[in-house]
Design a protein around this motif. Structure first.
Motif, PDB file in Angstrom:
ATOM      1  N   UNK A 160      24.802 -57.019  28.724  1.00 22.10           N
ATOM      2  CA  UNK A 160      23.998 -55.980  29.352  1.00 22.10           C
ATOM      3  C   UNK A 160      24.387 -55.969  30.821  1.00 22.10           C
ATOM      4  N   UNK A 161      24.644 -54.793  31.366  1.00 21.00           N
ATOM      5  CA  UNK A 161      25.057 -54.674  32.764  1.00 21.00           C
ATOM      6  C   UNK A 161      23.912 -54.068  33.567  1.00 21.00           C
ATOM      7  N   UNK A 162      23.501 -54.799  34.610  1.00 24.56           N
ATOM      8  CA  UNK A 162      22.367 -54.383  35.427  1.00 24.56           C
ATOM      9  C   UNK A 162      22.870 -53.754  36.719  1.00 24.56           C
ATOM     10  N   UNK A 163      22.488 -52.498  36.931  1.00 28.06           N
ATOM     11  CA  UNK A 163      22.846 -51.802  38.164  1.00 28.06           C
ATOM     12  C   UNK A 163      21.658 -51.875  39.107  1.00 28.06           C
ATOM     13  N   UNK A 164      21.839 -52.577  40.222  1.00 25.05           N
ATOM     14  CA  UNK A 164      20.760 -52.759  41.187  1.00 25.05           C
ATOM     15  C   UNK A 164      21.249 -52.406  42.583  1.00 25.05           C
ATOM     16  N   UNK A 165      20.338 -52.386  43.525  1.00 27.16           N
ATOM     17  CA  UNK A 165      20.700 -52.019  44.890  1.00 27.16           C
ATOM     18  C   UNK A 165      21.715 -52.987  45.488  1.00 27.16           C
ATOM     19  N   UNK A 166      21.734 -54.231  44.978  1.00 23.54           N
ATOM     20  CA  UNK A 166      22.675 -55.218  45.485  1.00 23.54           C
ATOM     21  C   UNK A 166      24.005 -55.232  44.780  1.00 23.54           C
ATOM     22  N   UNK A 167      24.178 -54.352  43.784  1.00 20.90           N
ATOM     23  CA  UNK A 167      25.435 -54.294  43.045  1.00 20.90           C
ATOM     24  C   UNK A 167      25.224 -54.485  41.556  1.00 20.90           C
ATOM     25  N   UNK A 168      26.316 -54.686  40.839  1.00 24.16           N
ATOM     26  CA  UNK A 168      26.282 -54.854  39.390  1.00 24.16           C
ATOM     27  C   UNK A 168      26.221 -56.331  39.009  1.00 24.16           C
ATOM     28  N   UNK A 169      25.436 -56.638  37.978  1.00 24.11           N
ATOM     29  CA  UNK A 169      25.359 -57.992  37.433  1.00 24.11           C
ATOM     30  C   UNK A 169      25.409 -57.903  35.921  1.00 24.11           C
ATOM     31  N   UNK A 170      26.072 -58.877  35.296  1.00 27.49           N
ATOM     32  CA  UNK A 170      26.161 -58.911  33.844  1.00 27.49           C
ATOM     33  C   UNK A 170      25.384 -60.097  33.296  1.00 27.49           C
ATOM     34  N   UNK A 171      24.782 -59.896  32.133  1.00 31.67           N
ATOM     35  CA  UNK A 171      24.117 -60.983  31.435  1.00 31.67           C
ATOM     36  C   UNK A 171      24.527 -60.899  29.968  1.00 31.67           C
ATOM     37  N   UNK A 172      24.866 -62.029  29.372  1.00 34.96           N
ATOM     38  CA  UNK A 172      25.351 -62.035  27.992  1.00 34.96           C
ATOM     39  C   UNK A 172      24.171 -61.988  27.028  1.00 34.96           C
ATOM     40  N   UNK A 173      23.508 -60.861  26.991  1.00 35.88           N
ATOM     41  CA  UNK A 173      22.374 -60.642  26.107  1.00 35.88           C
ATOM     42  C   UNK A 173      22.401 -59.189  25.653  1.00 35.88           C
ATOM     43  N   UNK A 174      21.741 -58.941  24.534  1.00 33.86           N
ATOM     44  CA  UNK A 174      21.664 -57.564  24.055  1.00 33.86           C
ATOM     45  C   UNK A 174      20.710 -56.771  24.940  1.00 33.86           C
ATOM     46  N   UNK A 175      20.867 -55.462  24.908  1.00 31.95           N
ATOM     47  CA  UNK A 175      20.005 -54.600  25.707  1.00 31.95           C
ATOM     48  C   UNK A 175      18.545 -54.759  25.273  1.00 31.95           C
ATOM     49  N   UNK A 176      18.317 -54.871  23.967  1.00 32.25           N
ATOM     50  CA  UNK A 176      16.964 -55.046  23.461  1.00 32.25           C
ATOM     51  C   UNK A 176      16.351 -56.356  23.950  1.00 32.25           C
ATOM     52  N   UNK A 177      17.165 -57.396  24.000  1.00 37.56           N
ATOM     53  CA  UNK A 177      16.670 -58.694  24.466  1.00 37.56           C
ATOM     54  C   UNK A 177      16.275 -58.634  25.935  1.00 37.56           C
ATOM     55  N   UNK A 178      17.089 -57.976  26.746  1.00 37.47           N
ATOM     56  CA  UNK A 178      16.766 -57.826  28.166  1.00 37.47           C
ATOM     57  C   UNK A 178      15.486 -57.015  28.331  1.00 37.47           C
ATOM     58  N   UNK A 179      15.358 -55.960  27.540  1.00 35.46           N
ATOM     59  CA  UNK A 179      14.166 -55.099  27.599  1.00 35.46           C
ATOM     60  C   UNK A 179      12.903 -55.901  27.296  1.00 35.46           C
ATOM     61  N   UNK A 180      12.987 -56.749  26.279  1.00 34.38           N
ATOM     62  CA  UNK A 180      11.834 -57.561  25.901  1.00 34.38           C
ATOM     63  C   UNK A 180      11.514 -58.595  26.974  1.00 34.38           C
ATOM     64  N   UNK A 181      12.544 -59.141  27.613  1.00 35.11           N
ATOM     65  CA  UNK A 181      12.316 -60.121  28.673  1.00 35.11           C
ATOM     66  C   UNK A 181      11.707 -59.472  29.918  1.00 35.11           C
ATOM     67  N   UNK A 182      12.094 -58.240  30.198  1.00 40.37           N
ATOM     68  CA  UNK A 182      11.522 -57.525  31.337  1.00 40.37           C
ATOM     69  C   UNK A 182      10.019 -57.313  31.129  1.00 40.37           C
TER      70      UNK A 182
END
Length: 239
Positions: A160-182
């Protein structure tokens, strides 16, 4: 809860600074865990090897082994958002401290007045970030991204690639998993492969979401009505 480190090779000094931090936290109505170090190399090891996380570090510059300047430079890749308050008796270090982008430089001869103010100012800046932040932890780094800084998150293969004000960050997780963690109402799917932070949506236009930073993201037809309803509901309860 804030995580704060106090590092000075003088045991009495480090305890005195810890007490000042504790008083400042109470004045700010904040809760924090304060770790003390009398060896800069131990602090460096805990951050770079054991991946300790700190929001704020009070750091003496003149120490045996790695100096405060060297420690600050080495921990930046691991704690890119950490606030550092340098404490030293040598005014000539101020320029170097500025180049390291530390939060504040406090000469030892002005500690009584300037150190508490520096700590309170740092806490006030950190607190909003502490409310909600997404943490990415790998073997080499630990990164906290405040929710309010996240624009959108998209699928990138198995990542999952996170676009934030500080730039791009990657996390080796599914999009659904990131959504649930948020687990936050401001994040919603606008497409099977994209989650957006609706606080950054300026408008929904022609099947797209236009964000404050100018990014235009497609909204799938199957999600369009739900997206509109969630935006209306969210702002209806937060304004």
């Amino acid at each position: 809860m804030l995580r704060i480190a106090v590092c000075d090779d003088d045991k009495e000094v480090v305890q005195a600074h810890k007490e000042i931090v504790g008083i400042c936290l109470k004045q700010c109505g904040s809760v924090g865990k304060i770790d003390v170090y009398t060896a800069g190399d131990n602090l460096l090891y805990d951050i770079t090897e054991d991946h300790f996380f700190f929001d704020l570090i009070l750091l003496d510059i003149e120490m045996p082994g790695n100096t405060g300047m060297e420690i600050a430079e080495k921990i930046k890749p691991f704690l890119p958002n950490v606030k550092i308050i340098f404490i030293t008796s040598h005014i000539e270090y101020a320029i170097d401290a500025f180049e390291l982008s530390v939060f504040r430089y406090v000469p030892k001869n002005t500690l009584e007045t300037r150190l508490p103010a520096a700590i309170r100012d740092a806490v006030k800046l950190i607190e909003p970030e502490e409310g909600k932040a997404y943490t990415i932890q790998t073997n080499s780094r630990l990164e906290k991204i405040p929710y309010r800084d996240i624009y959108y998150i998209e699928r990138d293969g198995k990542n999952a690639r996170i676009a934030a004000s500080g730039g791009m960050s990657k996390v080796r997780k599914s999009l659904q998993q990131v959504y649930e963690e948020l687990d936050a109402a401001e994040f919603l799917f606008i497409d099977r492969g994209c989650i957006v932070n609706l606080i950054h949506i300026m408008q929904i236009k022609d099947g797209t979401a236009v964000l404050k930073n100018g990014t235009v993201l497609p909204v799938s037809r199957s999600h369009l009505q739900e997206v509109k309803e969630q935006i209306n509901h969210y702002w209806g309860t937060h304004i």
